[in-house]
Design a protein around this motif. Structure first.
Motif, PDB file in Angstrom:
ATOM      1  N   LEU A 138    -107.675 -50.866  34.135  1.00 49.05           N
ATOM      2  CA  LEU A 138    -107.528 -49.906  35.226  1.00 49.05           C
ATOM      3  C   LEU A 138    -107.607 -50.577  36.590  1.00 49.05           C
ATOM      4  O   LEU A 138    -106.835 -50.259  37.494  1.00 49.05           O
ATOM      5  CB  LEU A 138    -108.600 -48.817  35.131  1.00 49.05           C
ATOM      6  N   ARG A 139    -108.523 -51.515  36.742  1.00 47.84           N
ATOM      7  CA  ARG A 139    -108.665 -52.213  38.021  1.00 47.84           C
ATOM      8  C   ARG A 139    -109.560 -53.423  37.836  1.00 47.84           C
ATOM      9  O   ARG A 139    -110.213 -53.568  36.798  1.00 47.84           O
ATOM     10  CB  ARG A 139    -109.240 -51.297  39.103  1.00 47.84           C
ATOM     11  N   HIS A 140    -109.623 -54.263  38.854  1.00 44.10           N
ATOM     12  CA  HIS A 140    -110.573 -55.384  38.827  1.00 44.10           C
ATOM     13  C   HIS A 140    -111.071 -55.677  40.230  1.00 44.10           C
ATOM     14  O   HIS A 140    -110.487 -55.247  41.233  1.00 44.10           O
ATOM     15  CB  HIS A 140    -109.968 -56.626  38.172  1.00 44.10           C
ATOM     16  N   ARG A 141    -112.171 -56.385  40.301  1.00 45.81           N
ATOM     17  CA  ARG A 141    -112.704 -56.874  41.575  1.00 45.81           C
ATOM     18  C   ARG A 141    -113.289 -58.262  41.343  1.00 45.81           C
ATOM     19  O   ARG A 141    -113.713 -58.605  40.230  1.00 45.81           O
ATOM     20  CB  ARG A 141    -113.762 -55.930  42.145  1.00 45.81           C
ATOM     21  N   ASP A 142    -113.303 -59.048  42.397  1.00 45.40           N
ATOM     22  CA  ASP A 142    -113.806 -60.410  42.299  1.00 45.40           C
ATOM     23  C   ASP A 142    -115.324 -60.418  42.200  1.00 45.40           C
ATOM     24  O   ASP A 142    -116.017 -59.566  42.781  1.00 45.40           O
ATOM     25  CB  ASP A 142    -113.372 -61.228  43.518  1.00 45.40           C
ATOM     26  N   LEU A 143    -115.821 -61.399  41.466  1.00 41.44           N
ATOM     27  CA  LEU A 143    -117.260 -61.596  41.302  1.00 41.44           C
ATOM     28  C   LEU A 143    -117.545 -63.077  41.465  1.00 41.44           C
ATOM     29  O   LEU A 143    -117.051 -63.902  40.688  1.00 41.44           O
ATOM     30  CB  LEU A 143    -117.712 -61.112  39.921  1.00 41.44           C
ATOM     31  N   GLY A 144    -118.330 -63.412  42.481  1.00 42.04           N
ATOM     32  CA  GLY A 144    -118.634 -64.816  42.723  1.00 42.04           C
ATOM     33  C   GLY A 144    -117.391 -65.603  43.108  1.00 42.04           C
ATOM     34  O   GLY A 144    -116.434 -65.067  43.671  1.00 42.04           O
ATOM     35  N   GLU A 145    -117.392 -66.888  42.785  1.00 42.41           N
ATOM     36  CA  GLU A 145    -116.295 -67.767  43.184  1.00 42.41           C
ATOM     37  C   GLU A 145    -115.119 -67.744  42.210  1.00 42.41           C
ATOM     38  O   GLU A 145    -113.991 -68.035  42.600  1.00 42.41           O
ATOM     39  CB  GLU A 145    -116.812 -69.203  43.327  1.00 42.41           C
ATOM     40  N   ALA A 146    -115.360 -67.437  40.937  1.00 39.91           N
ATOM     41  CA  ALA A 146    -114.284 -67.577  39.952  1.00 39.91           C
ATOM     42  C   ALA A 146    -114.171 -66.425  38.972  1.00 39.91           C
ATOM     43  O   ALA A 146    -113.160 -66.317  38.269  1.00 39.91           O
ATOM     44  CB  ALA A 146    -114.474 -68.879  39.169  1.00 39.91           C
ATOM     45  N   ASP A 147    -115.166 -65.541  38.924  1.00 38.44           N
ATOM     46  CA  ASP A 147    -115.184 -64.500  37.906  1.00 38.44           C
ATOM     47  C   ASP A 147    -114.581 -63.200  38.420  1.00 38.44           C
ATOM     48  O   ASP A 147    -114.324 -63.034  39.612  1.00 38.44           O
ATOM     49  CB  ASP A 147    -116.624 -64.241  37.436  1.00 38.44           C
ATOM     50  N   ARG A 148    -114.373 -62.283  37.488  1.00 42.95           N
ATOM     51  CA  ARG A 148    -113.902 -60.946  37.833  1.00 42.95           C
ATOM     52  C   ARG A 148    -114.669 -59.908  37.032  1.00 42.95           C
ATOM     53  O   ARG A 148    -115.107 -60.171  35.909  1.00 42.95           O
ATOM     54  CB  ARG A 148    -112.404 -60.801  37.528  1.00 42.95           C
ATOM     55  N   VAL A 149    -114.784 -58.732  37.617  1.00 43.90           N
ATOM     56  CA  VAL A 149    -115.282 -57.562  36.904  1.00 43.90           C
ATOM     57  C   VAL A 149    -114.096 -56.634  36.677  1.00 43.90           C
ATOM     58  O   VAL A 149    -113.377 -56.295  37.626  1.00 43.90           O
ATOM     59  CB  VAL A 149    -116.385 -56.836  37.690  1.00 43.90           C
ATOM     60  N   LEU A 150    -113.882 -56.251  35.435  1.00 44.34           N
ATOM     61  CA  LEU A 150    -112.782 -55.364  35.085  1.00 44.34           C
ATOM     62  C   LEU A 150    -113.302 -53.983  34.727  1.00 44.34           C
ATOM     63  O   LEU A 150    -114.393 -53.842  34.163  1.00 44.34           O
ATOM     64  CB  LEU A 150    -112.012 -55.901  33.879  1.00 44.34           C
ATOM     65  N   THR A 151    -112.501 -52.977  35.031  1.00 48.15           N
ATOM     66  CA  THR A 151    -112.709 -51.649  34.468  1.00 48.15           C
ATOM     67  C   THR A 151    -111.623 -51.443  33.432  1.00 48.15           C
ATOM     68  O   THR A 151    -110.430 -51.411  33.766  1.00 48.15           O
ATOM     69  CB  THR A 151    -112.627 -50.550  35.549  1.00 48.15           C
ATOM     70  N   LEU A 152    -112.030 -51.365  32.178  1.00 42.59           N
ATOM     71  CA  LEU A 152    -111.107 -51.187  31.059  1.00 42.59           C
ATOM     72  C   LEU A 152    -111.182 -49.757  30.561  1.00 42.59           C
ATOM     73  O   LEU A 152    -112.259 -49.145  30.554  1.00 42.59           O
ATOM     74  CB  LEU A 152    -111.456 -52.125  29.908  1.00 42.59           C
ATOM     75  N   PHE A 153    -110.053 -49.243  30.125  1.00 43.60           N
ATOM     76  CA  PHE A 153    -110.041 -47.959  29.434  1.00 43.60           C
ATOM     77  C   PHE A 153    -109.572 -48.227  28.019  1.00 43.60           C
ATOM     78  O   PHE A 153    -108.451 -48.693  27.807  1.00 43.60           O
ATOM     79  CB  PHE A 153    -109.114 -46.965  30.137  1.00 43.60           C
ATOM     80  N   THR A 154    -110.455 -47.981  27.055  1.00 46.71           N
ATOM     81  CA  THR A 154    -110.181 -48.367  25.677  1.00 46.71           C
ATOM     82  C   THR A 154    -110.032 -47.151  24.780  1.00 46.71           C
ATOM     83  O   THR A 154    -110.616 -46.092  25.028  1.00 46.71           O
ATOM     84  CB  THR A 154    -111.305 -49.261  25.116  1.00 46.71           C
ATOM     85  N   ALA A 155    -109.253 -47.344  23.726  1.00 45.83           N
ATOM     86  CA  ALA A 155    -109.055 -46.265  22.762  1.00 45.83           C
ATOM     87  C   ALA A 155    -110.331 -45.988  21.974  1.00 45.83           C
ATOM     88  O   ALA A 155    -110.632 -44.845  21.630  1.00 45.83           O
ATOM     89  CB  ALA A 155    -107.913 -46.620  21.811  1.00 45.83           C
ATOM     90  N   GLU A 156    -111.100 -47.033  21.708  1.00 43.05           N
ATOM     91  CA  GLU A 156    -112.245 -46.908  20.805  1.00 43.05           C
ATOM     92  C   GLU A 156    -113.546 -46.531  21.506  1.00 43.05           C
ATOM     93  O   GLU A 156    -114.374 -45.794  20.958  1.00 43.05           O
ATOM     94  CB  GLU A 156    -112.477 -48.232  20.052  1.00 43.05           C
ATOM     95  N   HIS A 157    -113.755 -47.028  22.725  1.00 47.68           N
ATOM     96  CA  HIS A 157    -115.059 -46.917  23.371  1.00 47.68           C
ATOM     97  C   HIS A 157    -115.014 -46.236  24.733  1.00 47.68           C
ATOM     98  O   HIS A 157    -116.029 -46.168  25.415  1.00 47.68           O
ATOM     99  CB  HIS A 157    -115.676 -48.315  23.536  1.00 47.68           C
ATOM    100  N   GLY A 158    -113.859 -45.749  25.142  1.00 43.36           N
ATOM    101  CA  GLY A 158    -113.755 -45.134  26.456  1.00 43.36           C
ATOM    102  C   GLY A 158    -113.716 -46.178  27.556  1.00 43.36           C
ATOM    103  O   GLY A 158    -113.223 -47.288  27.378  1.00 43.36           O
ATOM    104  N   LYS A 159    -114.272 -45.838  28.712  1.00 42.51           N
ATOM    105  CA  LYS A 159    -114.233 -46.727  29.869  1.00 42.51           C
ATOM    106  C   LYS A 159    -115.359 -47.751  29.785  1.00 42.51           C
ATOM    107  O   LYS A 159    -116.503 -47.411  29.477  1.00 42.51           O
ATOM    108  CB  LYS A 159    -114.342 -45.913  31.156  1.00 42.51           C
ATOM    109  N   LEU A 160    -115.017 -48.998  30.088  1.00 44.16           N
ATOM    110  CA  LEU A 160    -115.987 -50.091  30.056  1.00 44.16           C
ATOM    111  C   LEU A 160    -115.887 -50.907  31.336  1.00 44.16           C
ATOM    112  O   LEU A 160    -114.793 -51.132  31.846  1.00 44.16           O
ATOM    113  CB  LEU A 160    -115.723 -51.026  28.872  1.00 44.16           C
ATOM    114  N   ARG A 161    -117.018 -51.361  31.823  1.00 43.80           N
ATOM    115  CA  ARG A 161    -117.053 -52.357  32.897  1.00 43.80           C
ATOM    116  C   ARG A 161    -117.490 -53.673  32.276  1.00 43.80           C
ATOM    117  O   ARG A 161    -118.569 -53.759  31.678  1.00 43.80           O
ATOM    118  CB  ARG A 161    -118.015 -51.931  34.014  1.00 43.80           C
ATOM    119  N   VAL A 162    -116.666 -54.681  32.404  1.00 45.25           N
ATOM    120  CA  VAL A 162    -116.921 -55.970  31.761  1.00 45.25           C
ATOM    121  C   VAL A 162    -116.618 -57.096  32.747  1.00 45.25           C
ATOM    122  O   VAL A 162    -115.894 -56.905  33.726  1.00 45.25           O
ATOM    123  CB  VAL A 162    -116.058 -56.151  30.492  1.00 45.25           C
TER     124      VAL A 162
END
Length: 266
Positions: free
Chosen positions: A23-47
């Motif tokens: 669904l979207r992402h944002r930067d985390l630190g110098e190299a990482d990202r946080v994603l918002t996923l929408f999944t069939a099995e578990h619904g919305k996840l922030r990873v």
């Protein structure tokens, strides 16, 4: 908001897989990202995705917004971590045009706004996936977005009442010209109730009511079969944006970006 589906089983898992739409992402630190996923099995996840922004990342290219991917996720202390990802559908055609891409991101934002984390919503996942496939297949983006908005509203329990007065239940089908729509009551008002309903009420053309009824009845198919001119689409967009603003209590980010892009190109 939920549709009453059973809770996710993530609490029992340390490593799990999911069929996900980013669904979207944002930067985390110098190299990482946080994603918002929408999944069939578990619904919305922030990873999190470690090293996703590095040029040689094996994961970043598979997890761009609006990509459908098969992911493996490990449970973490604060955020779960994507350890494997393989893009399944990338929707290249939809991405090729910036306005079309924005409409896709608008759909993703709606799903994000209307869902809670870790609540499986298979029906909504299927709706978003089908909408993105149609967008990628060349369907008109603005009418498809309107159909998607109406279907999301119906799924979330806010389906507009269009065949009777939302206040007194009187028949409004014979009304002509402008009709009153109440965001607070979620539908049309007869002339008597409209005169007594304060705030969050607006007048809409009878043609817009017919367009709403058709899209509500026909779902995403209505976006392709319904013939609407630019003025009709603009009126419908304004109404639905106003109604969504009332329900969500915040403006939609992508709607504002769409306005700026349209203004710049006009």
């Amino acid at each position: 908001m939920t549709s009453g589906r059973p809770p996710s089983t993530l609490a029992q898992s340390t490593l799990y897989r999911a069929d996900a739409i980013v669904l979207r992402h944002r930067d985390l630190g110098e190299a990482d990202r946080v994603l918002t996923l929408f999944t069939a099995e578990h619904g919305k996840l922030r990873v999190s995705v470690r090293g996703a922004r590095r040029p040689k990342s094996r994961l970043g290219g598979h997890l761009e917004p609006l990509t459908r991917a098969s992911v493996q996720i490990a449970r973490g202390r604060t955020l779960d971590v994507v350890t494997q990802a393989q893009a399944v559908e990338v929707f290249h055609t939809a991405r090729a045009n910036f306005l079309t891409l924005l409409h896709g991101l608008h759909m993703a934002e709606l799903v994000d706004r209307f869902t809670q984390e870790q609540e499986p919503q298979e029906e909504l996942f299927s709706l978003l996936l089908e909408a993105l496939r149609r967008l990628d297949g060349g369907h008109r983006a603005d009418s498809l977005a309107r159909a998607f908005e109406i279907q999301v509203l119906s799924w979330a329990g806010f389906q507009p009442v269009l065949d009777r007065c939302a206040s007194c239940d009187a028949d409004v089908n014979g009304s002509r010209g402008q009709q009153a729509f109440s965001a607070q009551l979620g539908g049309l008002l007869c002339s008597s109730c409209a005169s007594r309903q304060p705030g969050w009420t607006r007048q809409i053309p009878r043609g817009t009511v017919r367009d709403l009824q058709a899209l509500q009845r026909e779902g995403l198919d209505g976006a392709a079969s319904l013939s609407m001119n630019e003025d009709s689409l603009a009126e419908l967009e304004a109404l639905l944006r106003w109604y969504l603003r009332y329900i969500l209590e915040v403006p939609l980010d992508t709607a504002a970006i769409l306005d700026r892009v349209r203004a710049a190109s006009s």
